[in-house]
Design a protein around this motif. Sequence first.
Motif, PDB file in Angstrom:
ATOM      1  N   PRO A 154       0.810  -1.231   0.000  1.00 53.79           N
ATOM      2  CA  PRO A 154       0.000   0.000   0.000  1.00 53.79           C
ATOM      3  C   PRO A 154       0.836   1.271   0.000  1.00 53.79           C
ATOM      4  O   PRO A 154       0.336   2.337  -0.372  1.00 53.79           O
ATOM      5  CB  PRO A 154      -0.837  -0.128   1.279  1.00 53.79           C
ATOM      6  CG  PRO A 154      -0.109  -1.107   2.132  1.00 53.79           C
ATOM      7  CD  PRO A 154       0.546  -2.060   1.193  1.00 53.79           C
ATOM      8  N   GLU A 155       2.102   1.166   0.391  1.00 58.14           N
ATOM      9  CA  GLU A 155       2.954   2.358   0.452  1.00 58.14           C
ATOM     10  C   GLU A 155       3.548   2.740  -0.908  1.00 58.14           C
ATOM     11  O   GLU A 155       4.055   3.858  -1.080  1.00 58.14           O
ATOM     12  CB  GLU A 155       4.095   2.126   1.457  1.00 58.14           C
ATOM     13  CG  GLU A 155       5.225   1.224   0.969  1.00 58.14           C
ATOM     14  CD  GLU A 155       4.868  -0.269   0.972  1.00 58.14           C
ATOM     15  OE1 GLU A 155       5.694  -1.083   0.509  1.00 58.14           O
ATOM     16  OE2 GLU A 155       3.757  -0.616   1.439  1.00 58.14           O
ATOM     17  N   LYS A 156       3.479   1.877  -1.882  1.00 59.94           N
ATOM     18  CA  LYS A 156       4.054   2.193  -3.193  1.00 59.94           C
ATOM     19  C   LYS A 156       3.236   3.263  -3.899  1.00 59.94           C
ATOM     20  O   LYS A 156       2.008   3.316  -3.782  1.00 59.94           O
ATOM     21  CB  LYS A 156       4.127   0.937  -4.065  1.00 59.94           C
ATOM     22  CG  LYS A 156       5.172  -0.072  -3.624  1.00 59.94           C
ATOM     23  CD  LYS A 156       5.360  -1.149  -4.658  1.00 59.94           C
ATOM     24  CE  LYS A 156       6.283  -2.253  -4.163  1.00 59.94           C
ATOM     25  NZ  LYS A 156       7.643  -1.766  -3.883  1.00 59.94           N
ATOM     26  N   ARG A 157       3.919   4.124  -4.639  1.00 56.55           N
ATOM     27  CA  ARG A 157       3.250   5.150  -5.443  1.00 56.55           C
ATOM     28  C   ARG A 157       2.976   4.571  -6.825  1.00 56.55           C
ATOM     29  O   ARG A 157       3.903   4.294  -7.588  1.00 56.55           O
ATOM     30  CB  ARG A 157       4.139   6.386  -5.541  1.00 56.55           C
ATOM     31  CG  ARG A 157       4.299   7.133  -4.216  1.00 56.55           C
ATOM     32  CD  ARG A 157       5.387   8.185  -4.298  1.00 56.55           C
ATOM     33  NE  ARG A 157       5.201   9.092  -5.433  1.00 56.55           N
ATOM     34  CZ  ARG A 157       6.108   9.957  -5.860  1.00 56.55           C
ATOM     35  NH1 ARG A 157       7.300  10.027  -5.242  1.00 56.55           N
ATOM     36  NH2 ARG A 157       5.865  10.757  -6.869  1.00 56.55           N
ATOM     37  N   VAL A 158       1.700   4.389  -7.122  1.00 55.85           N
ATOM     38  CA  VAL A 158       1.298   3.778  -8.384  1.00 55.85           C
ATOM     39  C   VAL A 158       0.603   4.823  -9.254  1.00 55.85           C
ATOM     40  O   VAL A 158      -0.335   5.494  -8.800  1.00 55.85           O
ATOM     41  CB  VAL A 158       0.353   2.580  -8.157  1.00 55.85           C
ATOM     42  CG1 VAL A 158      -0.102   1.999  -9.487  1.00 55.85           C
ATOM     43  CG2 VAL A 158       1.039   1.514  -7.303  1.00 55.85           C
ATOM     44  N   THR A 159       1.066   4.955 -10.487  1.00 56.98           N
ATOM     45  CA  THR A 159       0.477   5.893 -11.442  1.00 56.98           C
ATOM     46  C   THR A 159       0.044   5.126 -12.686  1.00 56.98           C
ATOM     47  O   THR A 159       0.799   4.292 -13.202  1.00 56.98           O
ATOM     48  CB  THR A 159       1.487   6.976 -11.860  1.00 56.98           C
ATOM     49  OG1 THR A 159       1.933   7.674 -10.694  1.00 56.98           O
ATOM     50  CG2 THR A 159       0.859   7.960 -12.832  1.00 56.98           C
ATOM     51  N   ILE A 160      -1.163   5.408 -13.142  1.00 54.26           N
ATOM     52  CA  ILE A 160      -1.676   4.812 -14.380  1.00 54.26           C
ATOM     53  C   ILE A 160      -1.852   5.923 -15.408  1.00 54.26           C
ATOM     54  O   ILE A 160      -2.448   6.960 -15.109  1.00 54.26           O
ATOM     55  CB  ILE A 160      -3.034   4.119 -14.167  1.00 54.26           C
ATOM     56  CG1 ILE A 160      -2.969   3.106 -13.020  1.00 54.26           C
ATOM     57  CG2 ILE A 160      -3.483   3.419 -15.446  1.00 54.26           C
ATOM     58  CD1 ILE A 160      -4.315   2.474 -12.694  1.00 54.26           C
ATOM     59  N   VAL A 161      -1.335   5.717 -16.611  1.00 56.41           N
ATOM     60  CA  VAL A 161      -1.514   6.690 -17.688  1.00 56.41           C
ATOM     61  C   VAL A 161      -2.248   6.026 -18.846  1.00 56.41           C
ATOM     62  O   VAL A 161      -2.098   4.828 -19.098  1.00 56.41           O
ATOM     63  CB  VAL A 161      -0.163   7.250 -18.188  1.00 56.41           C
ATOM     64  CG1 VAL A 161       0.533   8.040 -17.099  1.00 56.41           C
ATOM     65  CG2 VAL A 161       0.734   6.149 -18.711  1.00 56.41           C
ATOM     66  N   ASP A 162      -3.055   6.825 -19.538  1.00 58.46           N
ATOM     67  CA  ASP A 162      -3.789   6.315 -20.688  1.00 58.46           C
ATOM     68  C   ASP A 162      -4.156   7.491 -21.584  1.00 58.46           C
ATOM     69  O   ASP A 162      -4.590   8.541 -21.084  1.00 58.46           O
ATOM     70  CB  ASP A 162      -5.063   5.598 -20.240  1.00 58.46           C
ATOM     71  CG  ASP A 162      -5.652   4.723 -21.336  1.00 58.46           C
ATOM     72  OD1 ASP A 162      -5.608   3.485 -21.182  1.00 58.46           O
ATOM     73  OD2 ASP A 162      -6.131   5.267 -22.351  1.00 58.46           O
ATOM     74  N   PRO A 163      -3.993   7.352 -22.908  1.00 52.64           N
ATOM     75  CA  PRO A 163      -4.312   8.461 -23.806  1.00 52.64           C
ATOM     76  C   PRO A 163      -5.802   8.772 -23.914  1.00 52.64           C
ATOM     77  O   PRO A 163      -6.185   9.854 -24.361  1.00 52.64           O
ATOM     78  CB  PRO A 163      -3.744   8.001 -25.152  1.00 52.64           C
ATOM     79  CG  PRO A 163      -3.715   6.505 -25.055  1.00 52.64           C
ATOM     80  CD  PRO A 163      -3.406   6.206 -23.628  1.00 52.64           C
ATOM     81  N   ALA A 164      -6.661   7.849 -23.500  1.00 48.76           N
ATOM     82  CA  ALA A 164      -8.101   8.092 -23.566  1.00 48.76           C
ATOM     83  C   ALA A 164      -8.495   9.184 -22.567  1.00 48.76           C
ATOM     84  O   ALA A 164      -7.968   9.233 -21.459  1.00 48.76           O
ATOM     85  CB  ALA A 164      -8.878   6.814 -23.270  1.00 48.76           C
TER      86      ALA A 164
END
Length: 285
Positions: A154-164
């Motif tokens: 839970p401590e990890k920094r997670v980023t999701i990217v998507d062109p939509a």
Amino acid sequence: MNAIVAVIGGGYGGATVAKALDAEADVVLVEPKDAFVHTAGSLRALVRPDWAGSIFFPYDRLLTRGRVVRERAASVDAGGVTLASGRRIDADYVVLATGSAYPYPAKFDTDSTEEALGLLRDTHDELARAERVLISGAGPVGLELAGEIKAVWPEKRVTIVDPAPELLPGFAPGLREDLHRQLDALGVELRLGTAPVTEPPAGPGRAEAFTVATTDGGKIGADIWFRAHGVRVHGGFLGAGLAEATTPAGHVRVDELLRVDGQERVYAVGDITDVAEAKMAGYAM
């Protein structure tokens, strides 16, 4: 004398067909992998390698009467299949069930259970020592991967990217709103309408800090990244009379009985078909 049915591919659809016909016909399942892979559990296996063996089921226990041929199909036609070894298997009926390819870790690019498990362990170790995670693709796979990572770290920094510009366009608004709430609660950063200009220097699943430019003029940095987009249909083996039944996207055209266009005894199930429904294991089965 029973009819000979050659099933090409032992995924969700193919394994189900082979098992269902085992008592009714002489089934030959052509599949290069040594085990059925429950790919719906592969992302959980990545974050919990101690559990990963649970998603592999050896094919030697699938059929009672029929047989599994561990080879790759080189060419399939209405009369049977020619294997990569050059061996020919003639059949009265053919079922195309080769599915699709998808970037690891959702699917594996190996036919060996041992190699797949080793790859999962290695990637898990890489992921464990990364503080920042980038997921390229905000579809169902990317979202599930983010959730699995956060459940263990839970401590990890997670980023999701998507062109939509929107999350899961085409899905019900209520579902999309609920997903936004869940991502916010988990602390997952969602950046829509943008994508990396170039891929990070290290390959997917390799821990190496990086910063890349994004298409909206910004930048994004992480210590490891995963690709969660890019489905490719497995259809390069289609021979005379079958290749003509494919769409520009590579799917096989079928009728309401899943019979291949222009054929009497060739059928197709699962991801390889042009059936207008979500390509999900439950539908294939």
